[in-house]
Scaffold this motif. Sequence first.
Motif, PDB file in Angstrom:
ATOM      1  N   ALA A1354       4.060 -15.261  -0.567  1.00  0.00           N
ATOM      2  CA  ALA A1354       4.723 -13.978  -0.300  1.00  0.00           C
ATOM      3  C   ALA A1354       4.591 -13.614   1.176  1.00  0.00           C
ATOM      4  CB  ALA A1354       4.117 -12.897  -1.174  1.00  0.00           C
ATOM      5  N   ASP A1355       5.482 -12.677   1.571  1.00  0.00           N
ATOM      6  CA  ASP A1355       5.549 -12.275   2.963  1.00  0.00           C
ATOM      7  C   ASP A1355       4.395 -11.332   3.328  1.00  0.00           C
ATOM      8  OD1 ASP A1355       6.471 -12.205   5.481  1.00  0.00           O
ATOM      9  OD2 ASP A1355       8.178 -10.900   5.075  1.00  0.00           O
ATOM     10  N   LYS A1356       3.875 -10.589   2.343  1.00  0.00           N
ATOM     11  CA  LYS A1356       2.733  -9.676   2.489  1.00  0.00           C
ATOM     12  C   LYS A1356       3.011  -8.547   3.478  1.00  0.00           C
ATOM     13  CE  LYS A1356      -0.425 -13.501   1.624  1.00  0.00           C
ATOM     14  NZ  LYS A1356       0.639 -14.517   1.649  1.00  0.00           N
ATOM     15  N   SER A1357       4.245  -8.146   3.527  1.00  0.00           N
ATOM     16  CA  SER A1357       4.591  -6.987   4.373  1.00  0.00           C
ATOM     17  C   SER A1357       4.243  -5.701   3.619  1.00  0.00           C
ATOM     18  CB  SER A1357       6.087  -7.017   4.714  1.00  0.00           C
ATOM     19  OG  SER A1357       6.853  -6.932   3.530  1.00  0.00           O
ATOM     20  N   PRO A1358       4.125  -4.549   4.320  1.00  0.00           N
ATOM     21  CA  PRO A1358       3.797  -3.291   3.613  1.00  0.00           C
ATOM     22  C   PRO A1358       4.802  -2.956   2.530  1.00  0.00           C
ATOM     23  CG  PRO A1358       3.484  -3.048   5.966  1.00  0.00           C
ATOM     24  CD  PRO A1358       4.118  -4.374   5.774  1.00  0.00           C
ATOM     25  N   LEU A1364       3.209  -6.739  -4.951  1.00  0.00           N
ATOM     26  CA  LEU A1364       2.157  -7.746  -5.005  1.00  0.00           C
ATOM     27  C   LEU A1364       0.976  -7.239  -5.811  1.00  0.00           C
ATOM     28  CD1 LEU A1364       2.148  -9.172  -1.355  1.00  0.00           C
ATOM     29  CD2 LEU A1364       2.918 -10.314  -3.425  1.00  0.00           C
ATOM     30  N   GLU A1365       0.675  -5.924  -5.686  1.00  0.00           N
ATOM     31  CA  GLU A1365      -0.423  -5.347  -6.454  1.00  0.00           C
ATOM     32  C   GLU A1365      -0.163  -5.472  -7.943  1.00  0.00           C
ATOM     33  OE1 GLU A1365      -4.028  -3.519  -7.132  1.00  0.00           O
ATOM     34  OE2 GLU A1365      -3.194  -4.149  -5.206  1.00  0.00           O
ATOM     35  N   SER A1366       1.074  -5.140  -8.323  1.00  0.00           N
ATOM     36  CA  SER A1366       1.397  -5.235  -9.757  1.00  0.00           C
ATOM     37  C   SER A1366       1.389  -6.694 -10.213  1.00  0.00           C
ATOM     38  CB  SER A1366       2.769  -4.611 -10.011  1.00  0.00           C
ATOM     39  OG  SER A1366       3.787  -5.313  -9.290  1.00  0.00           O
ATOM     40  N   LEU A1367       1.787  -7.603  -9.341  1.00  0.00           N
ATOM     41  CA  LEU A1367       1.793  -9.024  -9.715  1.00  0.00           C
ATOM     42  C   LEU A1367       0.373  -9.550  -9.868  1.00  0.00           C
ATOM     43  CD1 LEU A1367       3.557 -11.512 -10.191  1.00  0.00           C
ATOM     44  CD2 LEU A1367       3.406 -11.994  -7.755  1.00  0.00           C
ATOM     45  N   ILE A1368      -0.547  -9.030  -8.981  1.00  0.00           N
ATOM     46  CA  ILE A1368      -1.933  -9.484  -9.060  1.00  0.00           C
ATOM     47  C   ILE A1368      -2.575  -8.995 -10.347  1.00  0.00           C
ATOM     48  CG2 ILE A1368      -4.212  -9.246  -7.984  1.00  0.00           C
ATOM     49  CD1 ILE A1368      -2.776  -9.163  -5.287  1.00  0.00           C
ATOM     50  N   LEU A1369      -2.187  -7.824 -10.788  1.00  0.00           N
ATOM     51  CA  LEU A1369      -2.757  -7.283 -12.011  1.00  0.00           C
ATOM     52  C   LEU A1369      -2.349  -8.089 -13.243  1.00  0.00           C
ATOM     53  CD1 LEU A1369      -2.360  -3.443 -11.295  1.00  0.00           C
ATOM     54  CD2 LEU A1369      -4.423  -4.858 -11.108  1.00  0.00           C
ATOM     55  N   GLU A1370      -1.300  -8.890 -13.128  1.00  0.00           N
ATOM     56  CA  GLU A1370      -0.876  -9.717 -14.260  1.00  0.00           C
ATOM     57  C   GLU A1370      -1.828 -10.892 -14.479  1.00  0.00           C
ATOM     58  OE1 GLU A1370       1.594  -9.270 -16.329  1.00  0.00           O
ATOM     59  OE2 GLU A1370       2.429  -7.503 -15.366  1.00  0.00           O
ATOM     60  N   ALA A1371      -2.713 -11.181 -13.530  1.00  0.00           N
ATOM     61  CA  ALA A1371      -3.621 -12.299 -13.673  1.00  0.00           C
ATOM     62  C   ALA A1371      -4.596 -12.036 -14.800  1.00  0.00           C
ATOM     63  CB  ALA A1371      -4.370 -12.556 -12.366  1.00  0.00           C
ATOM     64  N   GLY A1385      -5.278 -10.007   1.802  1.00  0.00           N
ATOM     65  CA  GLY A1385      -6.064  -9.290   2.816  1.00  0.00           C
ATOM     66  C   GLY A1385      -6.666  -7.990   2.316  1.00  0.00           C
ATOM     67  N   LYS A1386      -6.657  -7.779   1.008  1.00  0.00           N
ATOM     68  CA  LYS A1386      -7.241  -6.561   0.436  1.00  0.00           C
ATOM     69  C   LYS A1386      -8.682  -6.873   0.040  1.00  0.00           C
ATOM     70  CE  LYS A1386      -2.817  -4.783  -1.238  1.00  0.00           C
ATOM     71  NZ  LYS A1386      -2.072  -4.281  -2.406  1.00  0.00           N
TER      72      LYS A1386
END
Length: 1447
Positions: A1354-1358, A1364-1371, A1385-1386
């Motif tokens: 991903a581009d990791k732009s603001p 991305l946060e919601s996608l990470i929560l799917e893990a 970077g969080k």
Amino acid sequence: MHPFGCEAETSLQELFEYFKRCLQHGEWELANACVPQLVSSTGGLSEKLRDIIKAIVSHPYNLKWESVGSPHKLAWFWLQVLEKWTDEQVPPDVRRELEFLLLLEELGSENIPETALKELHRAFLNSQSEQKPPEGQRSTDATVESCLRTLLEKKKPRLAQTLAHFLQCSSEERPLQLTFIQHLLQQLRKPESRPEKVEQFVEEMYSVLSVMPWSSRRAGGGQLEALCEALWGARDGPLKEERVLGSLLRPQGDDLVSVYCSVALRLQRDHLLRSAPLTQVELPEAEKLALSLCCHKDRPSIWKTIYFECLSSGKHFLEQVLITALDLIKHEDFSALRDLLQLEFQPLSRLLLLLGWTQCRSLSAAQTLLSVLHREQAAANDSVLQEFSNLLSSQLGVLEWCKNNNPGISMESLLAQLHTLDHHSALYILHSLTPLPQFEERRILDLLQQLPNSPAPEDAAAVSNLSSGVQRNIVLFQGFCAMKYAVYALCVNAHKHSHCAECESVQQQTSDTETEDKQTPASSDGLPLLFQHFLSECQFHLQAVPSILRLELLENIFSLLFLSTADFSPHIHKDSNSSPLKGNASQSECLSETRNTEEELGAKERTDKEKQKLPKCNHLELGHFIQGCRGFLADVTAMTGFLKLLKEGLEGMSVEEGKEATEGLGCSITAETFAARLQRLSKRTAEAQWRLQIISSNQSSGSGEMDQTFLSLSCLLSVTVLFGCRRCGRLVCHACSEHKMPVAGCPGEEEVRVCDQCYAYFHPDSDDEMEPAEDTGSPVVTEETLDGMLHLPEVIQRQISLSTNPSENQLLRSEFYYEQAPSAFLCVALLSLHSDQTACGHELISHCRSLSRKLTNPEVDACLLTDIMKQLLFSAKLMFVKVGRSQDLALCDSYISKVDVLKILVTANYKDIPSLDDIVETSAITRLRHQLLEAEHYQLAVEVSTKSGLETGGVWQAWGMACLKAGNLSGAREKFSRFLKAPLDRNQLNLGPLLLQEVVQHLENTVQLNLNSSPGEDILASLRDLEQALSESSGPSDRSEAPLQGVRQQECLFYLNTFGTHLALVSFYMRHDCMTEALTYLLNKECPDEVFLEGVLQPSLEKGRLGSLQSIMEKLDPGLENCSRYLIASCQFLQRRGYFNTLYQLQQFMTDHVRAAMTCIRFFTHGATSYLQLGENQSWLVRAKEHLRTFLQEQQGRGGGKRRSQVNSFRKTMSSSDVSRHMNTIELQLEVTRFLHRCESAVSPKSPRTATFAPKSPGASAPPTLFGGSPVKVEVACKVMLGGKNIEEGFGIAYRVVQDFQLEAQAVYVRAGQRLVRQRQYGAVRQLLKCVGESGAATKNDCDALILSCVSFADKSPADAKDLESLILEAKSTESKIKAYLLCGKLRPAYLLAVKLEAGRAGPLVQDVLQAAEGVQDSVMQNICSQWLSEHHSKSAQQRQARPSAR
């Protein structure tokens, strides 16, 4: 009552009801009577009737079948009715089962147990089923075999054969035919011995043999061969081989007969080899067998054996007999040879003598062979072979005579002559092996006349009837004796001048006796007696030969006058010290006996008896008689005697005398040239006599000094008095130049001598009679005196003397002429007196160069001049040789070759003759040849090129083209054949030499054939062409052009077949639309593939005649087997060139479905840049699938993968599993194509979708398909997954692609997720995660790995932080979430998740957070993480310390 108007329908309906009632009551015949009318009815009654009958056939058990015996018989009854009145057919399995059930009923009547019948029925059902046989199959097979044995023992072979026919397929392990074989073997081991039962036993054996089942796939192996051996052993009792073969012979049973024949042939061969006669050497098996066959007493049976032996070996039996006989001859086993040829093959005896003669190793073996094969054999209508055998017998007798009379002959020489007896005559053998001149002539003649069964020599009439070969030998030997005595006479005469010490006293006494008795000379013409004796012997033998050979011998005797001592070989001079005479007397004895005989006899009496009283001098040592002689051997005495011999021999000679005996002698004189040769020799003899008289008269008058001892014939031939005319320069004799006249250009104004023709030209009124062309000084033969002598005018003797008056002296000098003609001999004789021979040689060369410039003078005899030049050059060469000037020899040879060229031009009357200086260089000769070609003097050009060593190919080429343009086709063939050569490799990919192409092109386009005249008569060809053109222009032509076209075509084919390549001939056929001939030629010659491609395929494609080519190939080769290599090469060629449409057409013609399917797949993908285009091409995939389905059906029809047919070997084959796999691939690709085509068709630029389908650029690559490798298939799956409205729409198809091709699913999911992330479609990523999770094959780790790859990509732009946060929560796992947060970077969320875990799991994760903080230089997170790690590190250390104390 019937309704009005429907009577027929109602009646049929009632008949149908009656038919059904009959069936219910079991009245089958009445029901059968209703069928013919009902079966042709309408309204559905016919169909109902058919259905009822089929139902009865299938299930007859519930009906009243008692009246017919059984339900199966009832079913069979109605089956026959159905087939009789309708075209309906029951299923084959139903009919077959019904037939088997009827067979079981018949077996039941033969007391077969019920249990056995049930087993048989079970076996039949198993044979009809495609399933694996049950475990009780072995017991069933035993039951079947038991039933078969029972039936055979009850003498029911037909029932046994029928049962085996139905159950053959059910017995896989043990073929049923073995039961029949075992039964027959058992019967043959114990045959019936009672006479009254033998016939019945034999018939039973034949009946079982005739019905014994046979299957080549499950042959009986060793037991069948054992049966054949037993049958062969019983062929003479009680069985007969003819009946056995008749029983074995049946439709599709050739293999059975072949097995029996091979076994019988093997047994018969073994028997014959054991009974073969004994031989001195061990013969090969085939020859030993042939000897046994020829010696066997039972000829009828042995000839049958010979017939089968020839069939099995593929050789003619006569060939084997000849080979055996030749081997016996080689080993000199003549007793076995007699046995071999004692019966039917006796007529081959003399033929074997012809073939095996060269195998003899000694004369005794040859005599024995001749006795066995010729003398002991009777005549067999082989007159030619008898004559050959008689010839060999006589030749062998000559060899033995040579061996006995010349013991020094080596055995190698005898064997060499023995092996070539049929190539040489008896006279040649005598000449090769013996000193033939040393033997008496009568002994040789007697030997030549002593032939087997020939008459005695005394019988003159019988001798004339001798064979042509014997007569030829006798005639040639007579000629040999004539020449021998001629040479002896010449040498004896020359010996008198050698002053031999041994012969001098005898010669002196003979000379004194002749001087004292002048009235009785030594001979009638003053010749020595021994010389005359040899001449008379020569004349005697000349009279015994035919006139044609006699004339040739006389010519050779005439040439002896030129003989010199240099012509004798060196070994004669070396043997000069040996005895001069060999015979019964020495030289001195011969001479003294001659003298004493002359003294005792008178002149008359001596003349009559001198021949008888002469000593028998059979052989002279010529070296002794020519010792001391130099130069020519002939003197005046010898010339007088020889010329008299020639004159007498020429008198009264006729060509018809002995003309038949001359055939086969090889004479250079024929009946056509006899008269000319006779006239020429007579003229030369007469001229020589005249010149001899002139010289003799000059000697007697003292007019010149001349050697009285030896005289050369060259001197005799050069005494003509010639004079050069002062006006024209012509050489004429004195009698033709008796006039004088003033001539311009001569010194003074006085008259000078001119020839009679010049004088007559300027004095036409002269009274003198001039002879225009007669040379009065030359010899003339009148018709009254054709006696060989010339009557010539007397030569006028003139004395020339000079005076003191200069003018008179000049006049005398101008009028001087030589008594002899100017000659090259005189010139060379004068120059030979010079001391500097080198200068003389160069002077002769210079003189020849100057003479060559006068060849163009019309008044000069150019032929004579070229001969003089050549003689002078040879003399110059000899001069250079004498002084050792080797460097000048090449110069002489060069000038001699140039003179030969000039001689050729002079002989052909060529007008522009160059001089020697003009053609001294090779380039000048080349220019001369070009001039000759431009002037169309082709023959001259060839001769000049050959004589000068130039290459003649260009001349023959030009000459051939000229003949071709003139229409002289035969002449053109002959000329081109001298230059054109057949190619060493006709498979070359070219059209042959350029000349051949030019010839064919000319024949095809512009040749005008000259069919009415020969080349020699074609002088006015151009004039005739003009007249023909005028006649054609004035009116229509009646001549048809069709025959000319045929001639042209045949001429072209001749050149192409003889000198061209395969490609040239095939191209010619194709140019003229002879495609059938071209293909036939290709197949017959087995030309390479390249010839077919370049010569046939490419022209057919250019003309659009591929269909015609295919039809002709199918007509010539229906199975396309012979054309297969060309078809495969054509497919490869079309594929390389990219001609895929033509390739597909050719593959369809070949019925090569696999390759056609591949080509369809290529059409599907070719040129496409998107699935929009692939969707339009999906019909090609349907065709490819149909091709594979057709191939699969054909393969299953041929037996599937168990055995492959070799007939279609050139077509690509594939296993059924592979074909099915490819069909599944095509089916899945069709589904993918339809889906993506629908998706791309619905996409518009304004409505972006899940997966963007941007239009492709012109240079874009082809879209991925399932026909590529694994990476391409992964791309297809990804494209399908992203191509729908949402992920769920295409996921199912993509998942099938992954499963069918066993792709790595994780790689597909990761690639799709990365593309979605790149397009910031995070919702679609979540759908992908949902589909992956619900697929059932993925684990939580798969989903977490997909999330991590998407986050990392991903581009990791603001703007994307929330997604991305919601996608990470799917893990699913905390570790994956922490890794994802770290990738984004969080650090804080990652730390918080990590510290919530157990300390053991949290430590490494916090450590990872610390490293990430250090990477981004976040001091706050560094302190937090370091503090947590230090605290938990100290706690863990305390816990580790507390644990030991607790223990």
